[in-house]
Design an enzyme around this catalytic site. Structure first.
Site, PDB file in Angstrom:
ATOM      1  CB  SER A  18      35.521  30.724  38.918  1.00 39.72           C
ATOM      2  OG  SER A  18      35.468  32.108  38.639  1.00 39.72           O
ATOM      3  CG  HIS A  42      36.381  28.939  34.904  1.00 45.84           C
ATOM      4  ND1 HIS A  42      35.959  28.297  33.761  1.00 45.84           N
ATOM      5  CD2 HIS A  42      35.510  29.949  35.099  1.00 45.84           C
ATOM      6  CE1 HIS A  42      34.870  28.885  33.288  1.00 45.84           C
ATOM      7  NE2 HIS A  42      34.572  29.900  34.079  1.00 45.84           N
ATOM      8  CG  ASP A  44      34.608  33.445  35.103  1.00 49.28           C
ATOM      9  OD1 ASP A  44      34.052  32.782  34.213  1.00 49.28           O
ATOM     10  OD2 ASP A  44      34.711  33.067  36.284  1.00 49.28           O
ATOM     11  CG  MET A  46      33.018  39.002  33.139  1.00 48.82           C
ATOM     12  SD  MET A  46      32.215  39.291  34.708  1.00 48.82           S
ATOM     13  CE  MET A  46      32.143  37.618  35.349  1.00 48.82           C
ATOM     14  CG  HIS A  76      33.262  31.582  30.758  1.00 52.98           C
ATOM     15  ND1 HIS A  76      32.447  31.549  31.877  1.00 52.98           N
ATOM     16  CD2 HIS A  76      32.428  31.772  29.697  1.00 52.98           C
ATOM     17  CE1 HIS A  76      31.190  31.713  31.504  1.00 52.98           C
ATOM     18  NE2 HIS A  76      31.139  31.868  30.194  1.00 52.98           N
ATOM     19  CG  MET A  78      30.945  35.333  30.288  1.00 55.43           C
ATOM     20  SD  MET A  78      30.854  35.302  32.080  1.00 55.43           S
ATOM     21  CE  MET A  78      32.584  35.074  32.474  1.00 55.43           C
ATOM     22  CG  MET A 147      26.687  30.502  31.439  1.00 56.06           C
ATOM     23  SD  MET A 147      28.184  30.694  32.425  1.00 56.06           S
ATOM     24  CE  MET A 147      27.602  31.448  33.937  1.00 56.06           C
ATOM     25  N   GLY A 152      28.092  37.011  34.810  1.00 54.62           N
ATOM     26  CA  GLY A 152      28.454  38.379  35.181  1.00 54.62           C
ATOM     27  C   GLY A 152      29.010  38.497  36.589  1.00 54.62           C
ATOM     28  CG  PHE A 153      27.697  39.902  39.098  1.00 51.14           C
ATOM     29  CD1 PHE A 153      28.512  40.974  39.452  1.00 51.14           C
ATOM     30  CD2 PHE A 153      26.696  40.109  38.163  1.00 51.14           C
ATOM     31  CE1 PHE A 153      28.318  42.224  38.893  1.00 51.14           C
ATOM     32  CE2 PHE A 153      26.491  41.358  37.599  1.00 51.14           C
ATOM     33  CZ  PHE A 153      27.307  42.429  37.962  1.00 51.14           C
ATOM     34  N   GLY A 154      30.093  36.287  40.441  1.00 50.31           N
ATOM     35  CA  GLY A 154      30.238  35.077  41.249  1.00 50.31           C
ATOM     36  C   GLY A 154      29.235  35.112  42.394  1.00 50.31           C
ATOM     37  N   GLY A 155      29.114  33.987  43.072  1.00 53.79           N
ATOM     38  CA  GLY A 155      28.327  33.935  44.293  1.00 53.79           C
ATOM     39  C   GLY A 155      26.821  33.979  44.113  1.00 53.79           C
ATOM     40  CG  ASP A 185      30.847  29.039  35.080  1.00 51.73           C
ATOM     41  OD1 ASP A 185      30.916  29.260  36.294  1.00 51.73           O
ATOM     42  OD2 ASP A 185      31.400  29.746  34.218  1.00 51.73           O
ATOM     43  N   GLY A 186      28.444  28.110  37.714  1.00 51.96           N
ATOM     44  CA  GLY A 186      27.590  29.050  38.438  1.00 51.96           C
ATOM     45  C   GLY A 186      26.815  28.412  39.576  1.00 51.96           C
ATOM     46  N   GLY A 187      27.123  28.861  40.792  1.00 50.59           N
ATOM     47  CA  GLY A 187      26.347  28.426  41.947  1.00 50.59           C
ATOM     48  C   GLY A 187      26.605  26.996  42.392  1.00 50.59           C
ATOM     49  N   GLY A 207      33.536  28.997  42.142  1.00 53.32           N
ATOM     50  CA  GLY A 207      34.238  30.182  42.610  1.00 53.32           C
ATOM     51  C   GLY A 207      34.048  30.372  44.098  1.00 53.32           C
TER      52      GLY A 207
HETATM   53  C1  DX5 Z   1      29.889  33.912  36.234  1.00 46.76           C
HETATM   54  C2  DX5 Z   1      31.173  33.165  36.002  1.00 46.76           C
HETATM   55  C3  DX5 Z   1      31.397  32.011  36.913  1.00 46.76           C
HETATM   56  C4  DX5 Z   1      31.301  32.337  38.358  1.00 46.76           C
HETATM   57  C5  DX5 Z   1      31.454  31.128  39.222  1.00 46.76           C
HETATM   58  O1  DX5 Z   1      29.682  34.830  35.239  1.00 46.76           O
HETATM   59  O2  DX5 Z   1      31.221  32.649  34.682  1.00 46.76           O
HETATM   60  O3  DX5 Z   1      32.588  31.325  36.591  1.00 46.76           O
HETATM   61  O4  DX5 Z   1      32.110  33.361  38.745  1.00 46.76           O
HETATM   62  O5  DX5 Z   1      31.368  31.528  40.546  1.00 46.76           O
HETATM   63  P1  DX5 Z   1      30.385  30.855  41.602  1.00 46.76           P
HETATM   64  O6  DX5 Z   1      30.819  29.452  41.742  1.00 46.76           O
HETATM   65  O7  DX5 Z   1      30.595  31.678  42.823  1.00 46.76           O
HETATM   66  O8  DX5 Z   1      28.974  30.963  41.071  1.00 46.76           O
HETATM   67 ZN    ZN Z   2      32.878  31.172  34.082  1.00 49.88          ZN
END
Ligand code: DX5
Ligand code: ZN
Length: 236
Positions: A18, A42, A44, A46, A76, A78, A147, A152-155, A185-187, A207
């Site tokens: 991502s 990927h 994202d 938003m 993706h 959102m 998900m 909404g956010f990475g990390g 997707d996520g974490g 990401g």
């Molecule tokens: C969250 C995104 C993800 C995210 C992945 O809303 O859809 O793609 O940024 O990042 P990590 O791997 O850091 O959770």
């Molecule tokens: Zn995503």
């Protein structure tokens, strides 16, 4: 229109970094730093409404297609009312567009529209949304994006309670003789890739785990090595 791409379960698990976690001033360098180890890019998107954050628009997809023409761009969305955004993301050169099942009362229609344009269509599901919401549209999609954090956010921290959704999707796919891929997707990171692939994940989005590393190519190789040790439900 995007070139024909094939989503094949026998080449899974796939890795889709991502770009949200990459340095926005150096996106091209971040992609090059992965040394071609990724499968998809990927993106994202938003809108500040569906999720409490803003990110990219179709201009980024267009620029990516210009510089990385061979790459699969996995968008993706959102965003609320995704139907308003299909056209610009299609024209920009997206290969796969996923919309959220929670974002429109017209999921069926929007997926049909994406497919009609020759793209791969995906449907995404928030952690708090029952997987049963997807059942009526499974036959229309190439990809299910589950998900594993609130979007909404990475990390963010991985939410293990979403894992049973993968098992259910694998069951439906087998029973209905469908061939969609399951993306998570996520974490995701080294500590959980084996678990998610074992649970049925075909495509791993990552990401932070990739771009917080000083050597993104090494980080991807390591994730892939762990993931490939696992026999997942798509490989039978
Ligand atoms: C969250 C995104 C993800 C995210 C992945 O809303 O859809 O793609 O940024 O990042 P990590 O791997 O850091 O959770
Ligand atoms: Zn995503």
């Amino acid at each position: 229109m995007a070139g024909e791409i094939f989503l094949r379960r026998d080449s899974c698990p796939l890795l889709a970094p991502s770009l949200l976690s990459a340095d926005p001033l150096n996106l091209a360098k971040a992609i090059e730093a992965m040394e071609g180890e990724y499968d998809w890019l990927h993106v994202d998107v938003m809108d500040g409404h569906f999720v409490p954050n803003l990110s990219y628009g179709p201009a980024l997809v267009k620029a990516l297609k210009r510089s990385f023409a061979q790459d699969v761009i996995d968008v993706h969305l959102m965003v609320e009312s995704p139907e308003s955004f299909i056209e610009p993301f299609l024209e920009a050169g997206s290969d796969i567009i996923s919309i959220h099942v929670e974002a429109t009362p017209h999921v069926h229609r929007v997926l049909q529209r994406i497919k009609a344009e020759g793209l791969k269509a995906g449907v995404a599901l928030n952690p708090g949304t029952p997987v049963e919401w997807l059942r009526p549209v499974l036959h229309l999609v190439d990809l299910i994006l589950v998900m594993s954090v609130n979007p909404g956010f990475g990390g963010q921290r991985f939410l293990p309670e979403v894992l049973p959704k993968l098992h259910r999707l694998c069951q439906w796919r087998a029973v209905d003789e469908l061939s969609f891929l399951i993306e998570m997707d996520g974490g995701l990171g080294l500590d959980n890739v084996e678990t998610v692939v074992r649970a049925g994940c075909d495509v791993m989005v990552a990401g932070n785990a990739v771009f917080s590393s000083s050597e993104p190519a090494v980080a991807i190789r390591e994730m892939r090595r762990l993931a490939e040790r696992v026999v997942h439900c798509g490989s039978s």
